[in-house]
Scaffold this motif. Structure first.
Motif, PDB file in Angstrom:
ATOM      1  N   MET A 149      24.335  41.088  31.590  1.00  0.00           N
ATOM      2  CA  MET A 149      24.111  41.336  33.015  1.00  0.00           C
ATOM      3  C   MET A 149      25.425  41.176  33.763  1.00  0.00           C
ATOM      4  SD  MET A 149      21.538  39.395  35.672  1.00  0.00           S
ATOM      5  CE  MET A 149      22.335  37.802  35.409  1.00  0.00           C
ATOM      6  N   ARG A 150      25.705  42.141  34.616  1.00  0.00           N
ATOM      7  CA  ARG A 150      26.911  42.051  35.426  1.00  0.00           C
ATOM      8  C   ARG A 150      26.703  41.042  36.544  1.00  0.00           C
ATOM      9  NH1 ARG A 150      29.881  46.886  38.835  1.00  0.00           N
ATOM     10  NH2 ARG A 150      31.927  45.856  39.001  1.00  0.00           N
ATOM     11  N   LEU A 151      27.723  40.235  36.796  1.00  0.00           N
ATOM     12  CA  LEU A 151      27.656  39.181  37.791  1.00  0.00           C
ATOM     13  C   LEU A 151      28.610  39.463  38.942  1.00  0.00           C
ATOM     14  CD1 LEU A 151      27.784  36.083  35.407  1.00  0.00           C
ATOM     15  CD2 LEU A 151      25.744  37.059  36.497  1.00  0.00           C
ATOM     16  N   PRO A 152      28.377  38.847  40.100  1.00  0.00           N
ATOM     17  CA  PRO A 152      29.358  38.956  41.182  1.00  0.00           C
ATOM     18  C   PRO A 152      30.668  38.301  40.767  1.00  0.00           C
ATOM     19  CG  PRO A 152      27.684  37.324  41.706  1.00  0.00           C
ATOM     20  CD  PRO A 152      27.204  38.045  40.480  1.00  0.00           C
ATOM     21  N   LEU A 153      31.761  38.767  41.347  1.00  0.00           N
ATOM     22  CA  LEU A 153      33.071  38.241  40.971  1.00  0.00           C
ATOM     23  C   LEU A 153      33.182  36.747  41.216  1.00  0.00           C
ATOM     24  CD1 LEU A 153      35.412  41.085  42.296  1.00  0.00           C
ATOM     25  CD2 LEU A 153      34.246  40.896  40.078  1.00  0.00           C
ATOM     26  N   GLU A 154      32.423  36.257  42.187  1.00  0.00           N
ATOM     27  CA  GLU A 154      32.473  34.828  42.509  1.00  0.00           C
ATOM     28  C   GLU A 154      32.002  33.942  41.351  1.00  0.00           C
ATOM     29  OE1 GLU A 154      32.596  37.174  46.095  1.00  0.00           O
ATOM     30  OE2 GLU A 154      31.139  37.136  44.440  1.00  0.00           O
ATOM     31  N   ALA A 155      31.212  34.510  40.439  1.00  0.00           N
ATOM     32  CA  ALA A 155      30.777  33.731  39.281  1.00  0.00           C
ATOM     33  C   ALA A 155      31.970  33.294  38.439  1.00  0.00           C
ATOM     34  CB  ALA A 155      29.811  34.552  38.429  1.00  0.00           C
ATOM     35  N   HIS A 156      33.064  34.027  38.547  1.00  0.00           N
ATOM     36  CA  HIS A 156      34.314  33.649  37.882  1.00  0.00           C
ATOM     37  C   HIS A 156      35.261  32.932  38.842  1.00  0.00           C
ATOM     38  CE1 HIS A 156      37.855  33.949  35.277  1.00  0.00           C
ATOM     39  NE2 HIS A 156      38.517  34.375  36.349  1.00  0.00           N
ATOM     40  N   THR A 157      35.475  33.517  40.015  1.00  0.00           N
ATOM     41  CA  THR A 157      36.496  32.982  40.918  1.00  0.00           C
ATOM     42  C   THR A 157      36.140  31.616  41.483  1.00  0.00           C
ATOM     43  OG1 THR A 157      35.538  34.207  42.789  1.00  0.00           O
ATOM     44  CG2 THR A 157      37.286  35.301  41.532  1.00  0.00           C
ATOM     45  N   ASP A 158      34.862  31.287  41.587  1.00  0.00           N
ATOM     46  CA  ASP A 158      34.453  29.996  42.140  1.00  0.00           C
ATOM     47  C   ASP A 158      34.469  28.868  41.120  1.00  0.00           C
ATOM     48  OD1 ASP A 158      34.108  31.214  44.558  1.00  0.00           O
ATOM     49  OD2 ASP A 158      31.924  31.141  44.578  1.00  0.00           O
ATOM     50  N   GLN A 159      34.755  29.191  39.866  1.00  0.00           N
ATOM     51  CA  GLN A 159      34.826  28.162  38.830  1.00  0.00           C
ATOM     52  C   GLN A 159      36.258  27.611  38.742  1.00  0.00           C
ATOM     53  OE1 GLN A 159      32.439  26.884  36.941  1.00  0.00           O
ATOM     54  NE2 GLN A 159      30.755  28.238  37.509  1.00  0.00           N
ATOM     55  N   PRO A 160      36.423  26.361  38.351  1.00  0.00           N
ATOM     56  CA  PRO A 160      37.765  25.754  38.301  1.00  0.00           C
ATOM     57  C   PRO A 160      38.518  26.088  37.010  1.00  0.00           C
ATOM     58  CG  PRO A 160      36.137  24.112  37.697  1.00  0.00           C
ATOM     59  CD  PRO A 160      35.361  25.368  38.036  1.00  0.00           C
ATOM     60  N   TRP A 161      38.574  27.356  36.650  1.00  0.00           N
ATOM     61  CA  TRP A 161      39.231  27.734  35.410  1.00  0.00           C
ATOM     62  C   TRP A 161      40.745  27.612  35.524  1.00  0.00           C
ATOM     63  CZ3 TRP A 161      35.282  27.211  32.718  1.00  0.00           C
ATOM     64  CH2 TRP A 161      34.083  27.891  32.924  1.00  0.00           C
ATOM     65  N   ARG A 162      41.372  27.267  34.420  1.00  0.00           N
ATOM     66  CA  ARG A 162      42.831  27.180  34.402  1.00  0.00           C
ATOM     67  C   ARG A 162      43.484  28.547  34.515  1.00  0.00           C
ATOM     68  NH1 ARG A 162      44.976  22.441  32.520  1.00  0.00           N
ATOM     69  NH2 ARG A 162      46.853  23.275  33.550  1.00  0.00           N
ATOM     70  N   ILE A 163      42.760  29.599  34.142  1.00  0.00           N
ATOM     71  CA  ILE A 163      43.356  30.933  34.200  1.00  0.00           C
ATOM     72  C   ILE A 163      43.755  31.315  35.614  1.00  0.00           C
ATOM     73  CG2 ILE A 163      41.193  32.214  34.540  1.00  0.00           C
ATOM     74  CD1 ILE A 163      44.154  33.170  32.223  1.00  0.00           C
ATOM     75  N   HIS A 164      43.112  30.717  36.632  1.00  0.00           N
ATOM     76  CA  HIS A 164      43.461  31.044  38.019  1.00  0.00           C
ATOM     77  C   HIS A 164      44.927  30.727  38.312  1.00  0.00           C
ATOM     78  CE1 HIS A 164      39.281  31.714  38.484  1.00  0.00           C
ATOM     79  NE2 HIS A 164      38.922  30.480  38.768  1.00  0.00           N
ATOM     80  N   GLN A 165      45.452  29.657  37.718  1.00  0.00           N
ATOM     81  CA  GLN A 165      46.835  29.263  37.951  1.00  0.00           C
ATOM     82  C   GLN A 165      47.820  30.298  37.422  1.00  0.00           C
ATOM     83  OE1 GLN A 165      45.721  25.169  36.057  1.00  0.00           O
ATOM     84  NE2 GLN A 165      47.682  24.915  37.066  1.00  0.00           N
ATOM     85  N   LEU A 166      47.399  31.023  36.406  1.00  0.00           N
ATOM     86  CA  LEU A 166      48.305  31.945  35.713  1.00  0.00           C
ATOM     87  C   LEU A 166      48.238  33.361  36.248  1.00  0.00           C
ATOM     88  CD1 LEU A 166      47.501  30.802  32.057  1.00  0.00           C
ATOM     89  CD2 LEU A 166      49.159  29.829  33.653  1.00  0.00           C
ATOM     90  N   THR A 167      47.181  33.703  36.995  1.00  0.00           N
ATOM     91  CA  THR A 167      46.935  35.107  37.351  1.00  0.00           C
ATOM     92  C   THR A 167      46.730  35.332  38.847  1.00  0.00           C
ATOM     93  OG1 THR A 167      44.585  34.747  36.880  1.00  0.00           O
ATOM     94  CG2 THR A 167      45.951  35.644  35.087  1.00  0.00           C
ATOM     95  N   PRO A 168      47.526  34.735  39.730  1.00  0.00           N
ATOM     96  CA  PRO A 168      47.316  34.971  41.160  1.00  0.00           C
ATOM     97  C   PRO A 168      47.588  36.413  41.576  1.00  0.00           C
ATOM     98  CG  PRO A 168      49.383  33.816  40.813  1.00  0.00           C
ATOM     99  CD  PRO A 168      48.673  33.837  39.485  1.00  0.00           C
ATOM    100  N   ASP A 169      48.354  37.150  40.772  1.00  0.00           N
ATOM    101  CA  ASP A 169      48.685  38.540  41.065  1.00  0.00           C
ATOM    102  C   ASP A 169      47.805  39.522  40.301  1.00  0.00           C
ATOM    103  OD1 ASP A 169      49.877  37.489  38.787  1.00  0.00           O
ATOM    104  OD2 ASP A 169      51.675  38.720  38.930  1.00  0.00           O
ATOM    105  N   PHE A 170      46.738  39.033  39.665  1.00  0.00           N
ATOM    106  CA  PHE A 170      45.790  39.874  38.954  1.00  0.00           C
ATOM    107  C   PHE A 170      44.521  40.044  39.791  1.00  0.00           C
ATOM    108  CE2 PHE A 170      48.659  38.989  35.673  1.00  0.00           C
ATOM    109  CZ  PHE A 170      48.347  39.663  34.505  1.00  0.00           C
ATOM    110  N   THR A 171      43.778  41.100  39.490  1.00  0.00           N
ATOM    111  CA  THR A 171      42.491  41.359  40.134  1.00  0.00           C
ATOM    112  C   THR A 171      41.376  41.117  39.116  1.00  0.00           C
ATOM    113  OG1 THR A 171      43.430  43.047  41.587  1.00  0.00           O
ATOM    114  CG2 THR A 171      41.044  43.109  41.240  1.00  0.00           C
ATOM    115  N   VAL A 172      40.323  40.434  39.557  1.00  0.00           N
ATOM    116  CA  VAL A 172      39.153  40.267  38.694  1.00  0.00           C
ATOM    117  C   VAL A 172      38.371  41.574  38.716  1.00  0.00           C
ATOM    118  CG1 VAL A 172      37.077  38.940  38.217  1.00  0.00           C
ATOM    119  CG2 VAL A 172      39.071  37.809  39.216  1.00  0.00           C
ATOM    120  N   GLU A 173      38.342  42.260  37.586  1.00  0.00           N
ATOM    121  CA  GLU A 173      37.732  43.586  37.498  1.00  0.00           C
ATOM    122  C   GLU A 173      36.230  43.498  37.248  1.00  0.00           C
ATOM    123  OE1 GLU A 173      38.040  47.897  37.334  1.00  0.00           O
ATOM    124  OE2 GLU A 173      39.427  46.333  37.994  1.00  0.00           O
TER     125      GLU A 173
END
Length: 202
Positions: A1-25
């Protein structure tokens, strides 16, 4: 099931620190119900990197013919247009995200290689794993995590992050989008579900 992007962006994942210039597709809930601590089992369904994995079962080998055709066509086009030339990938056109690691993340294990999938693993933690790929069209990240399902259990979650290479990269992402949603993602989710159930039976 496809989820809203917030299901990823609202989590405290470490990947956020590495990808501020990336878009969650894309963000997807995976059909992998389970209990706590089963991220390694989830990773084993994607490829042969974990003990006991079979390289011949790595995606897209177990996928329907239309998906295998699209997969092979993509690589043939890449050879024709030079999309996948070595100097257009990691260490060539773009630097690996490992160069952005904070000190503590440099000590983390990389986790498994996904075999036929063209991603280089970055790190594996208790509840998340990330890998990257790059060519002349895009720099991409595959992020897999193990999250509560809201009903007392857990399941896998998959996010795809991208950084297109200019207008050509944006045009490429737009061109493949219908094929991803119509064929690739549905087939991948069904394959993951079958392999997950098979590991449960084993």
């Amino acid at each position: 099931m496809r989820l809203p992007l917030e299901a990823h962006t609202d989590q405290p994942w470490r990947i956020h620190q590495l990808t501020p210039d990336f878009t969650v597709e894309d963000v997807w809930a995976l059909p992998t119900p389970g209990g706590p601590g089963e991220l390694p089992r989830l990773l084993a369904t994607f490829g042969p990197g974990q003990p006991g994995g079979d390289p011949e079962e790595a995606f897209p080998a177990g996928a329907p013919p239309i998906v295998r055709f699209l997969w092979e066509a993509r690589w043939k086009l890449g050879r024709v247009f030079g999309w996948d030339d070595e100097d257009g990938g990691l260490g060539g056109r773009v630097q690996t995200l490992r160069d952005r690691f904070p000190d503590d993340l440099r000590e983390a294990p990389t986790g498994p290689d996904l075999g036929k999938l063209p991603f280089d693993p970055l790190y594996q933690l208790d509840d998340e794993w990330a890998a990257e790929m790059a060519n002349r069209t895009v720099h991409g990240v595959l992020h897999l995590s193990w999250v509560p399902d809201g009903a007392g259990g857990y399941r896998g979650q998959m996010a795809v992050l991208v950084k297109p290479n200019g207008r050509r990269g944006a045009a490429y992402m737009a061109a493949i989008k219908p094929f991803r949603y119509l064929f690739v993602y549905p087939a991948l989710l069904r394959l993951i579900e079958r392999k997950w159930q098979a590991t449960a039976a084993a």
